[in-house]
Design a protein around this motif. Sequence first.
Motif: not given
Length: 308
Positions: A9, A76, A78-79, A81, A101-103, A207
């Motif tokens: 990240h 990591h 999460e996009r 990051q 999350a968010n992936f 986040f």
Amino acid sequence: MVKTLIFGHKSPDTDTICSALVYADLKTKLGYEVEPVRLGELNGETEYALEYFKQEAPRLVETVADETEQVILVDHNERQQSADDIDKVEVKEVIDHHRIANFETDGPLYYRAEPVGCTATILNKLYKEQNVEVSEEMAGLMVSSIISDSLLFKSPTCTEEDEKAAEELAAKARIDLNEYGLDMLKAGTDISDKSAEELISIDAKAFEMGEANVRIAQVNTVDTAEVLERKSDLEEAMQKEINGNGYNLFVLLITDILDSDSTAIAIGENQAAVEQAFNVKLENNEAVLKDVVSRKKQVVPPLNKVFG
């Protein structure tokens, strides 16, 4: 064969940097063409580990799509990051120990996520599963990662698996686990040459929590008062980040690695979420969070629950 970039990240910590190096070592030994890279500057703790085990830092990049079509993410998923152009490349693998999350991806991939305290603990397993010997240097990088993420086993994120892996890897790296670990952690607490902008970026992650965009940064120290002497400068730098990136909340955790407590500085339109999540009262944007040392396990979940 297309070269695959391996990276962790933004605002990289020791686990992110070392895991990229270690997984690149394993993949290379298995016959793959890969290169470890990084998405930010090194902190003092990571520099100490790399210098101790005589390893060069991964190359710094700002984007990845201009030089490869395939990437592997470590530490990591999460996009927000990851690399700014992560949507333009194919994610082939993820090795991680955080929430998912968010992936999403267009195609199938190898995804290895385990509820342990450190990515390196998973990588140590992968060497064994592939019957590849761990070198002294790679063992050193992995044990450094575990020490960092677990704050020398004081963090609630630390599991029995992490401790067993650290003991095994310390023997291979030929170090005294506690002596080396404390020296490495202390190396990361020297902030005398860091600007306020650098301090709030050394170890920071963004986040998505409900409809809110939350930034959480963490600084380790052995003297909280020394950091708080620069509070006004830190708040000013945090406000600039809020203004420039649209964060609804920016939380800076000042974590005492000896006492295992954190002091939080919180600013932003959703500042009250900190009071609700931790049952504290912010005084001049500040509150002590007793026994809180882990962003992943003790800070993100209660905040995420508030934002729902």
